[in-house]
Structure formats: C-alpha cells, structure tokens
Write an enzyme that holds these catalytic residues in place. Sequence first.
Site, PDB file in Angstrom:
ATOM      1  N   HIS A 162      27.505  16.175 -35.153  1.00  0.00           N
ATOM      2  CA  HIS A 162      26.790  16.822 -33.995  1.00  0.00           C
ATOM      3  C   HIS A 162      25.505  17.463 -34.679  1.00  0.00           C
ATOM      4  CE1 HIS A 162      25.871  19.649 -31.046  1.00  0.00           C
ATOM      5  NE2 HIS A 162      25.682  20.443 -31.736  1.00  0.00           N
ATOM      6  N   HIS A 167      21.222  17.039 -33.078  1.00  0.00           N
ATOM      7  CA  HIS A 167      20.066  17.842 -33.481  1.00  0.00           C
ATOM      8  C   HIS A 167      19.039  17.389 -34.505  1.00  0.00           C
ATOM      9  CE1 HIS A 167      21.418  21.511 -31.230  1.00  0.00           C
ATOM     10  NE2 HIS A 167      22.908  21.374 -31.777  1.00  0.00           N
ATOM     11  N   GLU A 208      20.990  22.035 -25.910  1.00  0.00           N
ATOM     12  CA  GLU A 208      22.209  21.612 -26.400  1.00  0.00           C
ATOM     13  C   GLU A 208      22.961  20.495 -25.284  1.00  0.00           C
ATOM     14  OE1 GLU A 208      24.386  21.345 -28.787  1.00  0.00           O
ATOM     15  OE2 GLU A 208      23.560  23.227 -30.117  1.00  0.00           O
ATOM     16  N   SER A 227      25.743  13.862 -28.909  1.00  0.00           N
ATOM     17  CA  SER A 227      26.452  13.581 -30.058  1.00  0.00           C
ATOM     18  C   SER A 227      28.058  13.550 -29.631  1.00  0.00           C
ATOM     19  CB  SER A 227      26.396  14.963 -31.009  1.00  0.00           C
ATOM     20  OG  SER A 227      26.523  15.974 -30.585  1.00  0.00           O
TER      21      SER A 227
HETATM   22 FE   LIG Z   1      24.558  22.515 -31.495  1.00  0.00          FE
END
Ligand SMILES: [Fe+2]
Length: 299
Positions: A162, A167, A208, A227
Amino acid sequence: MFEEGQLYSPVTQSDSGAVVVHLGAGHPGFNDPVYRERRNEIAASALAWDPAATPAPVAYTDTENEIWALVSSELDSKHQRYAVSEFLSAKAAVGLPTDRVPQLAEVTARLAPLTGFSYHPAPGLVPLREFYGSLARSVFHSTQYVRHPSQPLYTPEPDVIHEVIGHGNMLGSPRFAALKRAAGEAALRVQSEAALQVIADVFWFTLEFGVMYERGELRAYGAGILSSYGEIEEFRSMEIRPLDIAAMATADYDITSYQPVLFAARSLGELEDVAGGFFASADDDTPERLGIAAAASPR
Ligand SMILES: [Fe+2]
C-alpha cells in the site's frame, strides 16, 4: 468516524527491548507464529532506526518477494484500466521493481529527482500530527512489512505494498506530491485535534480514496483504491458524490470494509482548487466554519 491509525496493529516495546506487534484475532496471520515473529523483527528494525542514517535494509524472503511480484502484476493491469493518467505517468517515471520488494532507500532514490520525497521506516501507526507534519517536509512514513501469504490480494493493514505501490507511485507526480505537502502544512498550522481531524478526513477522501472523471470515465487516484486488488474493481459501483469538504468532514462509516461513498473530482484542476485550496486555508476555525465543531469531539 475513522482515522487511518486505527487500521494498524499496535506495536509495543517492553523494558527489555522486546518489540511485539499485536495482530487482531481476525488478522490472517494471527495464528501463524512464524509470521508474527517476522512482523516483530521488521517493527524492531524500524523502531531502532536512527533518522540521521539510511534505513537498514530489510532482507525480504522469497515468499515476501513473490507476494510483491504477484500483487504488483495484478495491480498493474488494473491500473491501466482504472487509474487516472497522472498516476500512470507518475508510476512510469518512478519505475519501481516488479519482481521484489524495494527497500525504502530505493524508493527515496527514485522519488528524489521527481518530487524530492523521502521514505522513512515506521513500525506501525505514526501519530496523526507527526505523520502529516512530516509530509510538509516531503517525508513519508512507511511500514515495511508484507501482508500474510495466505491472502496475498488482501490486507487489513496498510503494508509496504500500500505504502509504496499506492503512495509511492502517486508521490512521483509533482501535482499529487504538492497536495500531500499542502495537507502536511495544514496539519502543522492547526493546534486543535478537531481541526487536525478534518484535515485527516479530507486527506482520506481525496489522497487515499479519491476518484476523478477523465474523458467521461470515472477513474481512481487515491492510494487506498489503487493498492487494493478488490476495491479497485468496486469503486465505480459506489455512491459517488461531488467534491465537498464539509461532507467529507462529516461522513461516517465503517473503515473495515470498502468505502461506500466516494467523492469525485471533475478534473485534477478541480481537486487542486477544492482540496488544495482547503489545505492551504485550513486553520483552527475550520471545524466551526464547516458547522461541525460539535461533532468533532473525541472519536
Ligand atoms: Fe495510506
């Protein structure tokens, strides 16, 4: 109301120095002593890190590298179908390895010429103020552990997949990196927990779990969606609302399942105007201005 911190397994260190990651009973690795020991070891390495030094490399096992390779490949085809073009360009520019887990120092080296972001190791939860405050300094606190091998396409916690595939790829984009820095600067500006929580909530629904229209099609840019093997197939069937800061700050639901309500930007420019503009102007009066002062008591 959520905060991302609640997703992480707590990490403790005893007086003797022993580091323990406390997996919840529902965690896929709960009954696996080898996995639990591995988690303790990786958390201990992050806790022992000296910020003046390069993070110690984690010697990833064949199993961990195989999980990375599998998820990386599965997500890649989904990114082509569902991710916004800004993410795809950033991902190509970052050029992460697909066959093994990269070290955080490698991620930093790849981001440095693109946006100047650095990856620092985190044992688990980083307090909100520290996590966001670090973004203002172009530092991203990242976990390093890999999800449990029994469920390679699922994780209840933000793992290195993730943090880096979601990110890290985003942070290869100067425009997304600027939004993350702006969120960090907003977090440093406010004193009250209520105002900090509003910033965290807007971050959650944009960086997010944000989605955006591109050439008439709904696509994702949020690291949480991009993700997640399961969530990336589902976001188009969720309830989609227009970008609205007050609505993001008051939305209330379960963080442990797919996000049922998402906020769509009409363009990257609109995201920068609305979310970027919010981060640039957020202060301790923000909750009151949004009419949520009463709801922003301890959660
Ligand atoms: Fe995150």
